[in-house]
Scaffold this active site. Structure first.
Site, PDB file in Angstrom:
ATOM      1  N   PRO A  10       0.795  -1.227   0.000  1.00  0.00           N
ATOM      2  CA  PRO A  10       0.000   0.000   0.000  1.00  0.00           C
ATOM      3  C   PRO A  10       0.827   1.278   0.000  1.00  0.00           C
ATOM      4  O   PRO A  10       1.896   1.354   0.600  1.00  0.00           O
ATOM      5  CB  PRO A  10      -0.827  -0.107   1.291  1.00  0.00           C
ATOM      6  N   ASN A  11       0.284   2.237  -0.704  1.00  0.00           N
ATOM      7  CA  ASN A  11       0.796   3.606  -0.816  1.00  0.00           C
ATOM      8  C   ASN A  11       2.049   3.743  -1.666  1.00  0.00           C
ATOM      9  O   ASN A  11       2.502   4.857  -1.909  1.00  0.00           O
ATOM     10  CB  ASN A  11       1.021   4.235   0.568  1.00  0.00           C
ATOM     11  N   ARG A  18       4.693  11.126  -2.113  1.00  0.00           N
ATOM     12  CA  ARG A  18       4.400  10.979  -0.686  1.00  0.00           C
ATOM     13  C   ARG A  18       5.701  11.002   0.112  1.00  0.00           C
ATOM     14  O   ARG A  18       6.578  10.175  -0.104  1.00  0.00           O
ATOM     15  CB  ARG A  18       3.677   9.649  -0.462  1.00  0.00           C
ATOM     16  N   TYR A  23      11.067   8.783   1.291  1.00  0.00           N
ATOM     17  CA  TYR A  23      11.037   7.779   0.227  1.00  0.00           C
ATOM     18  C   TYR A  23      11.699   8.216  -1.077  1.00  0.00           C
ATOM     19  O   TYR A  23      11.798   7.414  -2.003  1.00  0.00           O
ATOM     20  CB  TYR A  23       9.587   7.366  -0.045  1.00  0.00           C
ATOM     21  N   ASN A  74       8.152  -5.544  -1.357  1.00  0.00           N
ATOM     22  CA  ASN A  74       8.094  -4.418  -0.444  1.00  0.00           C
ATOM     23  C   ASN A  74       6.654  -4.379   0.057  1.00  0.00           C
ATOM     24  O   ASN A  74       5.781  -3.808  -0.587  1.00  0.00           O
ATOM     25  CB  ASN A  74       8.458  -3.107  -1.134  1.00  0.00           C
ATOM     26  N   ALA A  77       3.182  -1.091   4.601  1.00  0.00           N
ATOM     27  CA  ALA A  77       2.539  -1.191   5.915  1.00  0.00           C
ATOM     28  C   ALA A  77       2.082  -2.612   6.250  1.00  0.00           C
ATOM     29  O   ALA A  77       1.969  -2.962   7.427  1.00  0.00           O
ATOM     30  CB  ALA A  77       1.365  -0.226   6.000  1.00  0.00           C
ATOM     31  N   ASP A  87       1.657 -16.106   5.632  1.00  0.00           N
ATOM     32  CA  ASP A  87       1.183 -17.465   5.336  1.00  0.00           C
ATOM     33  C   ASP A  87       1.296 -17.779   3.853  1.00  0.00           C
ATOM     34  O   ASP A  87       1.700 -18.876   3.471  1.00  0.00           O
ATOM     35  CB  ASP A  87      -0.260 -17.648   5.803  1.00  0.00           C
ATOM     36  N   GLU A  98      12.890  -9.359   1.043  1.00  0.00           N
ATOM     37  CA  GLU A  98      12.053  -8.278   1.574  1.00  0.00           C
ATOM     38  C   GLU A  98      12.794  -6.951   1.401  1.00  0.00           C
ATOM     39  O   GLU A  98      13.968  -6.845   1.748  1.00  0.00           O
ATOM     40  CB  GLU A  98      11.778  -8.551   3.050  1.00  0.00           C
ATOM     41  N   HIS A 100      12.670  -2.606   1.906  1.00  0.00           N
ATOM     42  CA  HIS A 100      12.087  -1.377   2.459  1.00  0.00           C
ATOM     43  C   HIS A 100      12.955  -0.210   2.007  1.00  0.00           C
ATOM     44  O   HIS A 100      14.181  -0.258   2.139  1.00  0.00           O
ATOM     45  CB  HIS A 100      12.019  -1.431   3.990  1.00  0.00           C
ATOM     46  N   ARG A 107      12.878   4.444  12.466  1.00  0.00           N
ATOM     47  CA  ARG A 107      11.558   5.074  12.463  1.00  0.00           C
ATOM     48  C   ARG A 107      10.758   4.640  13.696  1.00  0.00           C
ATOM     49  O   ARG A 107      11.323   4.117  14.646  1.00  0.00           O
ATOM     50  CB  ARG A 107      10.858   4.731  11.148  1.00  0.00           C
TER      51      ARG A 107
END
Length: 149
Positions: A10-11, A18, A23, A74, A77, A87, A98, A100, A107
């Site tokens: 999301p986002n 944003r 970012y 990524n 949230a 899962d 993963e 970020h 943070r």
């Protein structure tokens, strides 16, 4: 030519607009173009997706079980909230990296926990959008090593 899924939570569709102080100014389209170029150089294809909906990310992970060799994700949230994504990733047999963009450890404390990390073969954070390319490189290395065994 193996297929690597690059999944975004999301986002991330607002990347470049944003909180650019966190970012950066690159857009998700910029990230996708860089990922496609690198994947081709490494002899791979990518499927690049973004969704603000958890179920779509889960569906793409299920799809990757059938035709993907690796996942670079990524989860944004969903990192901190989604047992369902964990899962789904646990059903995938290839490498999972993963990503970020920001250093989540610098943070808010709630960002320090990742459900996804319980499955990830590697975690890259705080290296900006360059982390995607590093994730693709690592996934490609792991895919190659698995094909030799």
């Amino acid at each position: 030519m193996s297929l690597i899924y690059v999944l975004n939570g999301p986002n991330l569709d607002l990347l470049g607009k944003r909180q650019p102080h966190i970012y950066g100014h690159e857009t998700l389209a910029d990230v996708e173009a860089d990922c496609r170029k690198l994947a081709a150089e490494l002899g791979h294809e990518i499927r690049f997706h973004q969704s603000n909906r958890e179920y779509e990310i889960i569906d793409w992970i299920h799809e990757a079980r059938e035709d993907g060799a690796g996942i670079v994700i990524n989860p944004a949230a969903f990192t901190h909230t989604s047992l369902a994504i964990l899962d789904a990733l646990n059903t995938f047999e290839g490498p999972v990296i993963e990503i970020h963009i920001s250093n989540v450890h610098k943070r808010e404390s709630f960002r320090h926990h990742s459900f996804v990390s319980h499955r990830a073969d590697g975690v890259i954070c705080g290296l900006g959008t360059e982390g995607y390319q590093l994730g693709i490189r690592r996934a490609a290395t792991m895919i190659k090593a698995a094909s030799k065994s």
